[in-house]
Motif scaffolding. Structure first.
Motif, PDB file in Angstrom:
ATOM      1  N   ILE A 174      -8.115   3.589  -0.832  1.00  0.00           N
ATOM      2  CA  ILE A 174      -9.179   3.569   0.284  1.00  0.00           C
ATOM      3  C   ILE A 174      -8.934   2.954   1.374  1.00  0.00           C
ATOM      4  CG2 ILE A 174     -11.651   2.871   0.783  1.00  0.00           C
ATOM      5  CD1 ILE A 174     -12.279   3.255  -2.549  1.00  0.00           C
ATOM      6  N   ALA A 175      -8.364   1.573   1.286  1.00  0.00           N
ATOM      7  CA  ALA A 175      -7.771   0.825   2.419  1.00  0.00           C
ATOM      8  C   ALA A 175      -6.770   1.598   3.228  1.00  0.00           C
ATOM      9  CB  ALA A 175      -7.279  -0.597   1.892  1.00  0.00           C
ATOM     10  N   SER A 230      -7.327   2.070  -6.671  1.00  0.00           N
ATOM     11  CA  SER A 230      -8.305   2.569  -5.941  1.00  0.00           C
ATOM     12  C   SER A 230      -8.600   1.939  -4.693  1.00  0.00           C
ATOM     13  CB  SER A 230      -9.598   2.813  -6.567  1.00  0.00           C
ATOM     14  OG  SER A 230      -9.347   3.699  -7.815  1.00  0.00           O
ATOM     15  N   ARG A 231      -8.879   0.599  -4.559  1.00  0.00           N
ATOM     16  CA  ARG A 231      -8.966  -0.009  -3.400  1.00  0.00           C
ATOM     17  C   ARG A 231      -7.728   0.035  -2.481  1.00  0.00           C
ATOM     18  NH1 ARG A 231     -11.102  -4.007  -7.161  1.00  0.00           N
ATOM     19  NH2 ARG A 231      -9.203  -5.199  -6.840  1.00  0.00           N
ATOM     20  N   GLN A 232      -6.706  -0.029  -2.989  1.00  0.00           N
ATOM     21  CA  GLN A 232      -5.613   0.175  -2.020  1.00  0.00           C
ATOM     22  C   GLN A 232      -5.429   1.481  -1.303  1.00  0.00           C
ATOM     23  OE1 GLN A 232      -3.112  -1.677  -0.806  1.00  0.00           O
ATOM     24  NE2 GLN A 232      -2.297  -3.238  -2.392  1.00  0.00           N
ATOM     25  N   SER A 264      -8.811  -0.376 -10.594  1.00  0.00           N
ATOM     26  CA  SER A 264      -9.802  -0.530  -9.595  1.00  0.00           C
ATOM     27  C   SER A 264      -9.046  -0.985  -8.445  1.00  0.00           C
ATOM     28  CB  SER A 264     -10.763  -1.446  -9.870  1.00  0.00           C
ATOM     29  OG  SER A 264     -10.332  -2.666 -10.361  1.00  0.00           O
ATOM     30  N   ALA A 265      -7.840  -1.738  -8.753  1.00  0.00           N
ATOM     31  CA  ALA A 265      -7.099  -2.369  -7.486  1.00  0.00           C
ATOM     32  C   ALA A 265      -6.133  -1.163  -6.838  1.00  0.00           C
ATOM     33  CB  ALA A 265      -5.972  -3.261  -7.941  1.00  0.00           C
ATOM     34  N   SER A 271       0.800  -1.157  -0.030  1.00  0.00           N
ATOM     35  CA  SER A 271       0.164   0.029   0.062  1.00  0.00           C
ATOM     36  C   SER A 271       0.962   1.282  -0.044  1.00  0.00           C
ATOM     37  CB  SER A 271      -1.005   0.062   1.084  1.00  0.00           C
ATOM     38  OG  SER A 271      -0.327  -0.083   2.547  1.00  0.00           O
TER      39      SER A 271
END
Length: 308
Positions: free
Chosen positions: A39-40, A35-37, A32-33, A7
């Motif tokens: 957000i996390a 973006s998810r990282q 999208s991966a 991350s």
């Protein structure tokens, strides 16, 4: 706070690329991966790290704070991996930004010195204005920058925390003129003579004032040509098409047909050359580049003094 090295690498790449899409392409992930990282990571630290804008993504102040720590953490992780695997130390890349006037003189000498003192450091470069290079430092697009300032020598930008700066030298502003023109055979010119002279300037912008015209003359100066490139401006001067301002450091590399003139009848115009980076501890590679720049400039100053 529980974050992974993956991350943190995503954070660094977003800062450098300026968008989730570009970061994904560099890392080999899907958008999208990434973006998810992102957000996390924000959930993990409990803060907004990214400012989503129509023109891309910019790190918030807290994002910039985490970015500084992320670079240090990832360097330690990479070093540990090399030690455990017995891999040879890899070449370290330092991304250097420079104002346009620093390239012809400071850059070649600094790179030559760096090749002798730190052969494991590789440098990539880009040019721009002081405001532009300060923004690039904040976003992580470059690691270190050679900037200039004018009195009263305020910080390169207004953001906090302030950039870490190292003063390299104070240098006088001169006027470059044709060796066969109006000022032929002279070593100085009175400021009043500059009002009617044809000037070769660089266009001004909201972040950078008019360049190439003697301070105090904008509005009274007769500007006949606008050019951003130093080589263009100086060859126009050599051809007798106008005069322009130069830092004294450029004197040794002036093209044939151009002479430097000191300005009388006004206080000396001093420009400060400094090396800037993000606050916090500097990596060994960044320290090596800073030292190479500083030493190269000091050597050149000593040579100029001996020549006089």
């Amino acid at each position: 706070m529980d974050v992974s090295s993956a991350s943190l690498r995503v954070l660094c790449q977003i800062a450098e690329s300026g968008s989730f899409t570009a970061a994904a392409a560099e890392l080999g992930y899907t958008q999208s991966a990434v973006s998810r990282q992102a957000i996390a990571l924000e959930r993990s630290v409990g803060a907004t790290l990214f400012e989503r804008r129509t023109d891309g993504v910019r790190l918030t102040q807290r994002g910039l704070t985490l970015l500084r720590h992320a670079r240090t953490i990832l360097e330690s992780v990479d070093a540990a991996e090399r030690d455990l695997t017995g891999a040879a130390p890899r070449t370290e890349l330092v991304r250097l930004g420079l104002v346009l006037s620093a390239g012809p003189v400071i850059l070649p000498a600094a790179l030559a010195r760096l090749a002798r003192t730190a052969p494991g450091v590789r440098v990539s470069t880009r040019e721009g204005t002081t405001p532009g290079m300060a923004r690039a430092l904040r976003t992580g697009s470059i690691d270190i920058a050679v900037l200039t300032s004018r009195p009263p020598h305020r910080p390169p930008d207004g953001e906090s925390p302030r950039l870490h700066t190292t003063v390299v030298q104070d240098i006088e502003l001169l006027v470059a003129a044709s060796a066969t023109g109006t000022f032929a055979g002279r070593t100085s010119v009175h400021v009043d003579e500059l009002v009617g002279a044809p000037w070769i300037a660089s266009p001004s912008s909201s972040g950078e004032p008019l360049l190439g015209v003697w301070p105090g003359l904008p509005g009274r100066a007769h500007i006949v040509h606008n050019a951003r490139d130093w080589l263009t401006k100086l060859h126009l001067v050599a051809g007798g098409f106008g005069v322009t301002t130069i830092p004294e450091g450029l004197s040794p590399v002036l093209p044939p047909g151009v002479i430097p003139l000191r300005v009388q009848g006004a206080p000396p115009e001093i420009r400060r050359v400094l090396v800037a980076r993000l606050p916090g501890p500097a990596t060994p590679a960044i320290s090596a580049v800073t030292q190479a720049i500083t030493s190269a400039v000091l050597d050149q100053s000593s040579e100029r003094r001996r020549a006089h």
